[in-house]
Design an enzyme around this catalytic site. Sequence first.
Site, short mmCIF file in Angstrom:
data_model
loop_
_atom_site.label_atom_id
_atom_site.label_comp_id
_atom_site.label_asym_id
_atom_site.label_seq_id
_atom_site.Cartn_x
_atom_site.Cartn_y
_atom_site.Cartn_z
N ARG A 295 -9.21 3.24 -9.47
CA ARG A 295 -9.57 4.49 -8.80
C ARG A 295 -8.46 5.55 -8.92
O ARG A 295 -8.73 6.69 -9.30
CB ARG A 295 -9.88 4.23 -7.32
CG ARG A 295 -11.09 3.37 -7.04
CD ARG A 295 -12.34 3.91 -7.72
NE ARG A 295 -12.62 5.30 -7.40
CZ ARG A 295 -13.41 6.09 -8.12
NH1 ARG A 295 -13.96 5.63 -9.25
NH2 ARG A 295 -13.63 7.34 -7.76
N ILE A 296 -7.23 5.18 -8.58
CA ILE A 296 -6.16 6.17 -8.61
C ILE A 296 -5.77 6.50 -10.05
O ILE A 296 -5.56 7.67 -10.40
CB ILE A 296 -4.94 5.67 -7.81
CG1 ILE A 296 -5.31 5.50 -6.34
CG2 ILE A 296 -3.78 6.66 -7.95
CD1 ILE A 296 -5.85 6.75 -5.66
N SER B 155 2.00 6.64 0.53
CA SER B 155 0.58 6.28 0.61
C SER B 155 -0.25 7.52 0.83
O SER B 155 0.26 8.58 1.21
CB SER B 155 0.35 5.29 1.75
OG SER B 155 0.62 5.92 3.00
N CYS B 156 -1.56 7.39 0.63
CA CYS B 156 -2.44 8.54 0.88
C CYS B 156 -2.41 8.92 2.35
O CYS B 156 -2.46 10.10 2.70
CB CYS B 156 -3.86 8.24 0.43
SG CYS B 156 -4.65 6.83 1.24
N THR B 157 -2.28 7.93 3.24
CA THR B 157 -2.25 8.23 4.67
C THR B 157 -0.94 8.90 5.08
O THR B 157 -0.93 9.83 5.89
CB THR B 157 -2.47 6.94 5.49
OG1 THR B 157 -1.57 5.93 5.04
CG2 THR B 157 -3.90 6.44 5.33
N HIS C 152 -10.85 5.18 7.46
CA HIS C 152 -10.73 5.19 6.00
C HIS C 152 -12.02 4.71 5.34
O HIS C 152 -12.64 3.74 5.79
CB HIS C 152 -9.58 4.28 5.57
CG HIS C 152 -9.02 4.58 4.23
ND1 HIS C 152 -9.71 4.34 3.06
CD2 HIS C 152 -7.82 5.10 3.86
CE1 HIS C 152 -8.96 4.70 2.03
NE2 HIS C 152 -7.81 5.17 2.49
N THR D 89 -2.40 -2.15 9.10
CA THR D 89 -1.75 -1.01 8.45
C THR D 89 -0.26 -1.02 8.76
O THR D 89 0.15 -1.37 9.87
CB THR D 89 -2.37 0.32 8.90
OG1 THR D 89 -1.63 1.41 8.32
CG2 THR D 89 -2.36 0.48 10.42
N ASN E 134 -8.91 10.59 0.04
CA ASN E 134 -7.91 9.56 -0.17
C ASN E 134 -7.67 9.23 -1.63
O ASN E 134 -6.66 8.64 -1.98
CB ASN E 134 -8.30 8.29 0.58
CG ASN E 134 -9.77 7.93 0.44
OD1 ASN E 134 -10.61 8.50 1.13
ND2 ASN E 134 -10.09 7.01 -0.46
#
Length: 340
Positions: A16-17, A157-159, A185, A217, A321
């Site tokens: 995905r990324i 991270s995306c978060t 998410h 997390t 994300n």
Amino acid sequence: MASAEVIRIAINGYGRIGRCVLRALYESDHHPAMQVVAINEPADLATIAHLTKYDSTHGRFPATVEIDGSHLLINDDVIAVSHHESLDNVDWSVSQPHIVLECTGHYTLEAELQMHLAAGADKVLLSQPGMAPIKPIVMGLNQQLLSSQQPILSAASCTSNCITPVIAVLNRCFTIESGVITTIHSAMNDQPVIDAYHHTDLRKTRAAGQSIIPVDTELASGIGRILPDMADKFEARALRVPTINVSAMELSIVVADKASVETVNNALREAALGDLIGILGYSDEPLASCDYNHDARSGIVDAGQTRVSGRIINVLVWFDNEWAYANRMLDVASHWLQKQ
């Protein structure tokens, strides 16, 4: 690195990324000097090409995609593709990338990532926080830590990219004493489509499309690595929800002095239009998660959802994300290599 030199990128792990990074590079005019020259992905080349052309989340790729032998052709660009599952077999000596974007999600240790350097890469940027001493870089906050002398870094991270700019702004304006973060998410590929023996975390054995699923997390500890003044001030939880993309973060904080919805939103709006433009977004429209699909900003404050009660502030921040994080990886890579 001379300003006119092309920055040669290799992608290890074309999921995905990895695919979003390549797409973002071609869809954006922000990084004209960057070029993907190599991809290592165990999947076969025909499938790689197909999933580059067609994407259920981000739509058709607006460039030509073809195969020539063991190469992927994007427009007129030739990308060498290898199919090694282990870093022991990866060889970057022919493509000679200035930087490898490590996007498999499998590696977090510096010793593991040094194998890319031994294989011929100059630098490695990790698509997750990684373990110390790997430094996490969040654009808009600590990119000043980028140094040409460092061979391995993380894009966090995306978060972290979503919420730490918001935390920094609110701490600057109101002084944060403590807080709790809930990440909402979209589903990820470590969850099964139907109940399966899929993970040691029993919640992750359950069907992704059927339930809201709490997961572990490490965000709280990660915040302190990026914002040292915020170390040990946060707790965090995460929920996976049955959507394919775009997530949200709910931030609840206790601050030193009383605030109001107006003062909180004004501070976030000014930052989004000022020093964090392009990183932090701000919206007062009544939108839903799908409206932020393919949004390149790290996080977008939903002003209509801001709540304040005395010294308690609660804000909601949306983020794509996948797409936002892929764009931040390119930003970090570009800024880092320009220092050479």
